[in-house]
Design a protein around this motif. Structure first.
Motif, PDB file in Angstrom:
ATOM      1  N   ALA A  82      31.872 -25.544  -8.412  1.00  0.00           N
ATOM      2  CA  ALA A  82      31.589 -25.139  -7.293  1.00  0.00           C
ATOM      3  C   ALA A  82      30.597 -23.817  -7.306  1.00  0.00           C
ATOM      4  N   LEU A  83      31.234 -22.737  -7.997  1.00  0.00           N
ATOM      5  CA  LEU A  83      30.577 -21.507  -8.131  1.00  0.00           C
ATOM      6  C   LEU A  83      29.149 -21.676  -8.966  1.00  0.00           C
ATOM      7  N   ARG A  84      29.615 -22.686 -10.101  1.00  0.00           N
ATOM      8  CA  ARG A  84      28.386 -22.869 -10.855  1.00  0.00           C
ATOM      9  C   ARG A  84      27.133 -23.334 -10.194  1.00  0.00           C
ATOM     10  N   GLU A  85      27.382 -24.265  -9.054  1.00  0.00           N
ATOM     11  CA  GLU A  85      26.367 -24.682  -8.456  1.00  0.00           C
ATOM     12  C   GLU A  85      25.500 -23.492  -7.450  1.00  0.00           C
ATOM     13  N   THR A  86      26.158 -22.633  -7.295  1.00  0.00           N
ATOM     14  CA  THR A  86      25.471 -21.228  -6.662  1.00  0.00           C
ATOM     15  C   THR A  86      24.823 -20.534  -7.665  1.00  0.00           C
ATOM     16  N   THR A  87      25.315 -20.446  -8.848  1.00  0.00           N
ATOM     17  CA  THR A  87      24.638 -19.728 -10.000  1.00  0.00           C
ATOM     18  C   THR A  87      24.445 -20.595 -11.242  1.00  0.00           C
ATOM     19  N   PRO A  88      23.493 -21.514 -11.117  1.00  0.00           N
ATOM     20  CA  PRO A  88      23.445 -22.659 -12.093  1.00  0.00           C
ATOM     21  C   PRO A  88      23.100 -22.069 -13.562  1.00  0.00           C
ATOM     22  N   ASN A  89      22.260 -20.884 -13.441  1.00  0.00           N
ATOM     23  CA  ASN A  89      21.685 -20.442 -14.929  1.00  0.00           C
ATOM     24  C   ASN A  89      22.310 -19.273 -15.416  1.00  0.00           C
ATOM     25  N   ALA A  90      23.541 -18.866 -14.901  1.00  0.00           N
ATOM     26  CA  ALA A  90      24.468 -17.580 -15.359  1.00  0.00           C
ATOM     27  C   ALA A  90      25.336 -18.072 -16.469  1.00  0.00           C
ATOM     28  N   PRO A  91      25.317 -17.358 -17.439  1.00  0.00           N
ATOM     29  CA  PRO A  91      26.183 -17.584 -18.830  1.00  0.00           C
ATOM     30  C   PRO A  91      27.607 -17.296 -18.034  1.00  0.00           C
ATOM     31  N   SER A 106      32.907 -29.580 -20.841  1.00  0.00           N
ATOM     32  CA  SER A 106      31.568 -30.036 -20.483  1.00  0.00           C
ATOM     33  C   SER A 106      30.653 -29.024 -19.884  1.00  0.00           C
ATOM     34  N   VAL A 107      31.453 -28.190 -19.099  1.00  0.00           N
ATOM     35  CA  VAL A 107      30.548 -26.964 -18.469  1.00  0.00           C
ATOM     36  C   VAL A 107      30.426 -25.992 -19.621  1.00  0.00           C
ATOM     37  N   PRO A 108      29.125 -25.698 -20.022  1.00  0.00           N
ATOM     38  CA  PRO A 108      29.018 -24.579 -21.077  1.00  0.00           C
ATOM     39  C   PRO A 108      29.633 -23.120 -20.814  1.00  0.00           C
ATOM     40  N   VAL A 109      30.747 -22.906 -21.763  1.00  0.00           N
ATOM     41  CA  VAL A 109      31.173 -21.490 -21.747  1.00  0.00           C
ATOM     42  C   VAL A 109      30.571 -20.655 -22.936  1.00  0.00           C
ATOM     43  N   GLU A 110      29.839 -19.753 -22.542  1.00  0.00           N
ATOM     44  CA  GLU A 110      29.232 -18.936 -23.600  1.00  0.00           C
ATOM     45  C   GLU A 110      30.062 -18.352 -24.665  1.00  0.00           C
ATOM     46  N   PRO A 118      46.050 -14.057 -17.522  1.00  0.00           N
ATOM     47  CA  PRO A 118      45.678 -15.031 -16.501  1.00  0.00           C
ATOM     48  C   PRO A 118      44.365 -15.927 -17.347  1.00  0.00           C
ATOM     49  N   HIS A 119      44.344 -16.985 -16.645  1.00  0.00           N
ATOM     50  CA  HIS A 119      42.966 -17.694 -16.844  1.00  0.00           C
ATOM     51  C   HIS A 119      41.615 -17.142 -15.914  1.00  0.00           C
ATOM     52  N   VAL A 120      40.992 -16.770 -16.718  1.00  0.00           N
ATOM     53  CA  VAL A 120      39.815 -15.782 -15.936  1.00  0.00           C
ATOM     54  C   VAL A 120      38.384 -16.602 -16.218  1.00  0.00           C
ATOM     55  N   ILE A 121      37.508 -16.949 -15.312  1.00  0.00           N
ATOM     56  CA  ILE A 121      36.262 -17.440 -15.811  1.00  0.00           C
ATOM     57  C   ILE A 121      35.333 -16.513 -14.671  1.00  0.00           C
ATOM     58  N   ARG A 122      34.161 -16.029 -15.668  1.00  0.00           N
ATOM     59  CA  ARG A 122      33.353 -15.031 -14.879  1.00  0.00           C
ATOM     60  C   ARG A 122      32.021 -15.118 -15.438  1.00  0.00           C
ATOM     61  N   THR A 123      30.936 -14.571 -14.534  1.00  0.00           N
ATOM     62  CA  THR A 123      29.651 -14.448 -14.841  1.00  0.00           C
ATOM     63  C   THR A 123      29.503 -13.082 -15.622  1.00  0.00           C
ATOM     64  N   SER A 124      28.632 -13.010 -16.312  1.00  0.00           N
ATOM     65  CA  SER A 124      28.448 -11.702 -17.168  1.00  0.00           C
ATOM     66  C   SER A 124      27.610 -10.662 -16.241  1.00  0.00           C
ATOM     67  N   THR A 125      28.207 -10.280 -15.109  1.00  0.00           N
ATOM     68  CA  THR A 125      27.607  -9.332 -14.122  1.00  0.00           C
ATOM     69  C   THR A 125      28.502  -8.218 -13.887  1.00  0.00           C
ATOM     70  N   ARG A 126      27.925  -7.211 -13.332  1.00  0.00           N
ATOM     71  CA  ARG A 126      28.687  -6.134 -13.503  1.00  0.00           C
ATOM     72  C   ARG A 126      29.526  -5.960 -12.299  1.00  0.00           C
ATOM     73  N   PRO A 178      35.282 -33.414  -8.642  1.00  0.00           N
ATOM     74  CA  PRO A 178      34.390 -32.252  -9.230  1.00  0.00           C
ATOM     75  C   PRO A 178      35.020 -31.683 -10.134  1.00  0.00           C
ATOM     76  N   VAL A 179      35.328 -32.384 -11.268  1.00  0.00           N
ATOM     77  CA  VAL A 179      36.140 -31.751 -12.452  1.00  0.00           C
ATOM     78  C   VAL A 179      35.374 -31.879 -13.495  1.00  0.00           C
ATOM     79  N   PRO A 180      35.248 -30.749 -14.426  1.00  0.00           N
ATOM     80  CA  PRO A 180      34.544 -30.914 -15.664  1.00  0.00           C
ATOM     81  C   PRO A 180      35.386 -31.812 -16.630  1.00  0.00           C
ATOM     82  N   ARG A 181      34.407 -32.295 -17.695  1.00  0.00           N
ATOM     83  CA  ARG A 181      35.300 -33.218 -18.381  1.00  0.00           C
ATOM     84  C   ARG A 181      35.244 -32.711 -19.910  1.00  0.00           C
ATOM     85  N   PHE A 182      36.165 -33.278 -20.731  1.00  0.00           N
ATOM     86  CA  PHE A 182      36.265 -32.681 -22.269  1.00  0.00           C
ATOM     87  C   PHE A 182      35.842 -33.886 -23.121  1.00  0.00           C
TER      88      PHE A 182
END
Length: 364
Positions: A82-91, A106-110, A118-126, A178-182
Motif C-alpha cells: 500500500a505504501l509503495r503505491e504512494t511512493t513508487p520510486n522510493a528505494p 518480489s518488491v525490490p528491497v535495496e 523488530p521488522h522495519v521497512i522504510r524509505t531512505s528519507t530523513r 495485495p501480498v508480495p510474492r517470493f
C-alpha cells in the motif's frame, strides 16, 4: 462428520470441520460474519475521504511490524504494498531477523540488515511518517457489492491494506490479496508434496507427524502420480515408522529463505498454521503459478491468518470457525481443555477428509 465446501457464495455456519477453498469471499448479507462496514462503496469504485497521502509522498514512510513472527511479517507486507503505491520510486530498506528472506521478495528491497529487533521497512528519507502495523488492530472489512451481497475482506493482508487506504485517503489498486510474492526459478515436480509439520501453539492441538503420515498414506493410495514427500519437521523430530515405504526426505527447521525453491518444486504443500505454510502460498514460479497450499487451523481464524490468494486453502476446526465468525483472537486463558479442547483439536480431523480435500484442490 459434515463438511462445508465454498462454492460461489460462502454459507456461514459452524461445522464439525470446514474445508475452505481460497479466494474471494462473497456472502449473503444476512450471513455476513462480524466485521466493520467500509465507510465507502469500494466495489462501486468509491474511495475514502482525503488523508495523509500527500504528507507521505513528501516525507516518505516507515512501516514498523514489531518484533513478531514470520506469519505476522509475511501477512503484514501488504502494508508495504500500500505504501509503495504512494511512493513508487522510493528505494526501500529492511531491518529485522529475516534479512535473507526479504532479499528474495518480489518488491525490490535495496538493502536489508539482519538484526534481532523488530521488522522495519522504510524509505531512505530523513523524517518519514511512521505506521505501526499491528495484526490485532484492523478488523474484517465488509463491502456491499449488491443489495443482498457482501464482499468480506477478512484476510490479514487485505485488512492492513484497506486500513492504510483509509489512512492515506486514496483509492489503492488491489481488489484482493495485495501480498508480495517470493519468486523462484524452480519448476513444479509432479507428485511432489511438502508437509510442514513444525507445530504452532499450543502444540498438542496441531496435527502431529503421525497425522501427516496418515494423510501421505491416503494420498499415495490414490496412485496416478510418482508420489514423493518432503517433511519439514522440528529440530529434534524423528521420522515415524508410519512413513515406512514412502519416498520421504526430511528437512529439520530450515531457514525461511531456504524453503522458497523447495515450495516452488511442490504441487501441494500441506502444513500447520505457521509462517512457513504462509510462505509456501506466497512462493511463485517463473510462469506466475505456485503450489496449492492447505493450512490446518486449530485455534486461529482461518479467514484472517491466510494470504487470501485463490490457491491458499484452509481446513478449520469448530473453534477456528467460531473465531472467524466473531472476528477475534483467542486469549490463552480462553482455550481450556475442559471447554474448548475438543473443538480446537486438529487431531480430531480425519486424515481421509484432509487427503480428499487436498487431492481435489491439487490433483482434481
Amino acid at each position: 462428520m459434515s463438511v462445508t465446501v465454498q462454492q460461489d457464495l460462502i454459507q456461514w455456519h459452524v461445522e464439525d470441520v470446514r474445508c475452505h477453498p481460497g479466494g474471494r469471499m462473497l456472502v449473503p448479507i444476512e450471513q455476513a460474519p462480524f466485521g466493520r462496514v467500509l465507510p465507502y462503496r469500494r466495489s462501486a469504485g468509491e474511495g475514502p475521504p482525503p488523508g495523509c497521502a500527500s504528507l507521505v509522498r513528501n516525507r516518505g514512510w516507515i512501516a514498523d511490524l514489531g518484533q513478531r513472527g514470520l506469519s505476522e511479517l509475511l501477512l503484514g507486507l501488504s502494508a508495504m504494498t500500500a505504501l509503495r503505491e504512494t511512493t513508487p520510486n522510493a528505494p526501500l530498506h529492511y531491518s529485522g531477523p529475516e534479512a535473507q528472506l526479504m532479499q528474495r521478495c518480489s518488491v525490490p528491497v535495496e538493502s536489508s540488515t539482519q538484526t534481532w529487533g523488530p521488522h522495519v521497512i522504510r524509505t531512505s528519507t530523513r523524517s518519514p511518517v511512521r505506521f505501526r502495523i499491528d495484526p490485532e488492530e484492523p478488523p474484517a472489512w465488509l463491502d456491499r457489492v449488491e443489495e443482498h451481497l457482501v464482499d468480506v475482506h477478512a484476510s490479514l493482508p487485505m485488512r492492513h491494506y484497506l486500513a492504510l487506504e483509509q489512512s492515506l485517503g486514496v483509492r489503492l489498486a488491489a481488489d484482493a490479496a495485495p501480498v508480495p510474492r517470493f519468486p523462484s526459478q524452480q519448476l513444479a515436480q509432479p507428485g511432489h508434496v511438502v508437509l510442514v509439520t513444525v507445530p504452532g501453539w499450543p502444540r498438542h492441538l496441531d496435527f502431529q507427524l503421525t497425522e501427516f503420515a496418515a494423510v501421505a498414506t491416503e494420498l499415495a493410495a490414490r496412485g496416478g502420480a510418482p508420489w514423493r514427500f518432503t517433511v519439514i519437521a522440528a529440530r529434534n523430530a524423528a521420522l515415524p515408522t508410519m512413513f515406512d515405504g514412502l519416498p520421504v526426505e526430511v528437512w529439520h527447521e530450515p531457514g525461511a529463505a531456504n524453503c522458497i525453491d523447495l515450495f516452488a518444486s511442490a504441487e501441494l504443500v500441506l502444513g500447520t498454521d505457521t509462517g512457513l505454510t504462509q510462505l509456501a502460498a506466497l512462493t511463485s514460479r517463473a510462469d506466475g503459478s505456485g503450489p496449492q497450499v492447505i493450512g490446518l487451523y486449530s485455534r486461529h481464524a482461518h479467514t484472517k491468518w491466510i494470504t487470501g490468494l485463490p490457491h491458499h486453502h484452509a481446513v478449520a476446526t469448530r473453534f477456528a470457525q467460531m473465531l472467524a465468525l466473531a472476528d477475534r483472537n483467542a486469549e490463552p486463558a480462553e482455550l481450556t481443555n475442559a471447554t474448548w479442547g475438543t473443538a480446537a483439536d486438529m487431531k480430531g480431523v480425519p486424515a481421509t477428509l484432509v487427503a480428499e480435500f487436498a487431492a481435489a484442490q491439487s490433483f482434481g
